[in-house]
Design an enzyme around this catalytic site. Structure first.
Site, PDB file in Angstrom:
ATOM      1  N   ASN A  67       4.442 -34.805 -22.394  1.00 33.93           N
ATOM      2  CA  ASN A  67       5.482 -35.822 -22.228  1.00 33.93           C
ATOM      3  C   ASN A  67       6.691 -35.367 -23.052  1.00 33.93           C
ATOM      4  O   ASN A  67       6.719 -35.534 -24.266  1.00 33.93           O
ATOM      5  CB  ASN A  67       4.915 -37.157 -22.737  1.00 33.93           C
ATOM      6  N   ARG A  91       4.749 -35.525 -17.488  1.00 33.67           N
ATOM      7  CA  ARG A  91       5.381 -36.813 -17.204  1.00 33.67           C
ATOM      8  C   ARG A  91       6.855 -36.587 -16.878  1.00 33.67           C
ATOM      9  O   ARG A  91       7.555 -35.893 -17.614  1.00 33.67           O
ATOM     10  CB  ARG A  91       5.275 -37.717 -18.428  1.00 33.67           C
ATOM     11  N   HIS A 121       7.948 -47.053 -15.893  1.00 37.18           N
ATOM     12  CA  HIS A 121       6.632 -47.388 -16.472  1.00 37.18           C
ATOM     13  C   HIS A 121       5.548 -47.487 -15.406  1.00 37.18           C
ATOM     14  O   HIS A 121       4.530 -48.180 -15.593  1.00 37.18           O
ATOM     15  CB  HIS A 121       6.656 -48.752 -17.210  1.00 37.18           C
ATOM     16  N   ARG A 148      18.524 -52.342 -25.118  1.00 34.77           N
ATOM     17  CA  ARG A 148      19.189 -52.418 -23.802  1.00 34.77           C
ATOM     18  C   ARG A 148      19.442 -53.871 -23.424  1.00 34.77           C
ATOM     19  O   ARG A 148      18.613 -54.742 -23.699  1.00 34.77           O
ATOM     20  CB  ARG A 148      18.311 -51.796 -22.715  1.00 34.77           C
ATOM     21  N   GLU A 185      -0.988 -44.280 -20.513  1.00 37.80           N
ATOM     22  CA  GLU A 185      -0.210 -43.545 -19.505  1.00 37.80           C
ATOM     23  C   GLU A 185      -0.695 -42.103 -19.371  1.00 37.80           C
ATOM     24  O   GLU A 185      -0.717 -41.542 -18.289  1.00 37.80           O
ATOM     25  CB  GLU A 185       1.276 -43.606 -19.866  1.00 37.80           C
TER      26      GLU A 185
END
Ligand code: ADP
Length: 397
Positions: free
Chosen positions: A7, A90, A179, A240, A385
């Protein structure tokens, strides 16, 4: 079969070596501050943690150090790189160029170059990471697994934006979500836990972390998700803004003399929980400050929970009901007051949580916090993940 999951972030590279027979982690670690002073590798295996402080000017050097740590006499877990059967990478954004996990080939990497501006911080890092692994392990099969992959089952009326259609045609501007591997994993785990097939369930999965997204999973397939063309959309997050009226952004840009890219940096980095609270983007700091009477920290938490609640309601409407709500990721798994606030006043859905169970500490296992009279199951499921990426890698190969 041993799968290495990579990742790559802009200045980091996380990895896990997974034994797919048992789906257990053999070793994992993280290279931090790649290209910045003070870079270091933290490697965990065989119950020990090794920290290597060494200059990592780029991801090539980082991959070299990871492979060295994996094969090291003391901290290592494999004899040589030949013991790595496959690598799963990823990738954050796929555009419409990749709708499924894809084998790494020269052609695939040309396409990856073409879509890199869809996620300017993440995708270029993934390309560098893939290339570094290809250099080090030229004969090992590798697979690209996209965060957007799970969301390609959304119907067109859910993923389209109401813009001039020619701009969708020309630039593929639409909702992609993010996600996806996490939403897929926890929705499948929920079905397993409930002893049902994914096809039998309507689930709302809440991946609440520093970045947060909420997904409607109907019959095992994503039918809507809160993030959009980029991860800026949806609920407010650590830094955000989430959804905002674009005219407000333009108004502010004019007042403050910001150009478009400065405005986007502002909306991505200076807003959300950090902007509202003035305290922190971290929910641990926010809950501590709110407990001490900080009104703006409390406001940030209230705004977050309210926005999540609205998505849960919207997705129950979209799916004509909901059987199960899943909380996952840093905040979803650990922040009791957020789960309480999202689930309160949901009697209209027949949803109620057990506050005593909700107050129990995270033990890294699935926790059922469904209330006694609730018709809707409420589960806390630790996300994984990396395991999804490894599974998809094996599946494709
Ligand atoms: P991301 O992967 O998006 O960076 P995470 O899923 O790791 O984010 O979530 C990070 C958030 O989870 C932070 O706001 C953090 O405060 C919150 N959190 C709350 N409690 C814990 C905890 N015990 N451990 C880790 N994160 C926690």
């Amino acid at each position: 079969m041993k799968v290495l999951v990579i990742n790559s972030g802009s200045s980091s590279l996380k990895y896990q070596l997974i034994d797919m027979e048992t789906e257990s982690v053999i070793a994992k670690g993280n290279c931090e501050r790649i290209g910045i002073d003070g870079s270091k590798l933290t490697h965990k295996a065989k119950g020990m943690e090794v920290v290597v402080e060494q200059d990592m000017p780029n991801h090539n050097v980082a991959v070299g150090l990871v492979l060295k740590a994996l094969t090291d006499k003391k901290s290592g877990v494999i004899d040589s790189m030949q013991d790595i059967d496959a690598v799963g990478h990823r990738v954050v954004a796929s555009g419409e160029a990749f709708k499924k996990p894809t084998l790494v080939t020269d052609e695939a990497m040309v396409l990856m170059e073409e879509i890199k501006d869809l996620a300017p911080l993440h995708n270029p890092a993934a390309i560098v990471g893939v290339n570094a692994c290809r250099d080090a392990m030229p004969n090992t099969p590798m697979v690209l697994v996209f965060d957007t992959g799970f969301h390609f089952t959304m119907p067109k009326h859910a993923y389209m934006y109401a813009i001039d259609y020619k701009h969708y045609d020309q630039y593929k501007i639409r909702r992609y979500g993010a996600h996806g591997t996490s939403h897929k994993f926890v929705s499948q785990e929920a079905a397993k836990y409930l002893g049902k097939k994914p096809e039998e369930l309507k689930i709302v999965t809440c991946h609440l972390g520093n970045g947060s997204s909420i997904t409607a999973v109907d019959g095992g397939k994503c039918v809507d998700t809160s993030m959009g063309f980029t991860p800026l959309a949806g609920v407010p997050m650590g830094t955000r803004s989430g959804d905002i009226d674009y005219a407000a952004a333009e108004y502010l840009a004019k007042k403050e003399g910001m150009d478009v890219s400065e405005m986007l940096t502002y909306l991505n980095k200076k807003c959300g929980m950090a902007g509202i609270s003035g305290v922190s983007s971290d929910f641990r700091d926010l809950t501590a400050a709110a407990d001490q009477g900080n009104d703006r920290a409390q406001l940030a938490l209230d705004m977050f929970a309210y926005s999540c609640k609205k998505y849960v309601g919207a997705y129950a409407a979209a799916m004509n009901g909901v059987d199960c709500i899943v909380f996952t990721a840093g905040v979803g798994e650990n922040t009791q007051c957020v789960r309480s606030a999202i689930c309160e006043n949901m009697q209209y859905l027949g949803l109620e949580i057990d506050e005593e169970k909700n107050a129990e500490k995270n033990n890294g296992q699935i926790r059922d916090i469904t209330g006694k009279n609730s018709k809707v199951k409420v589960l806390i499921i630790p996300t994984n993940e990396e395991l999804v990426i490894a599974r998809e890698t094996v599946e494709l190969l």
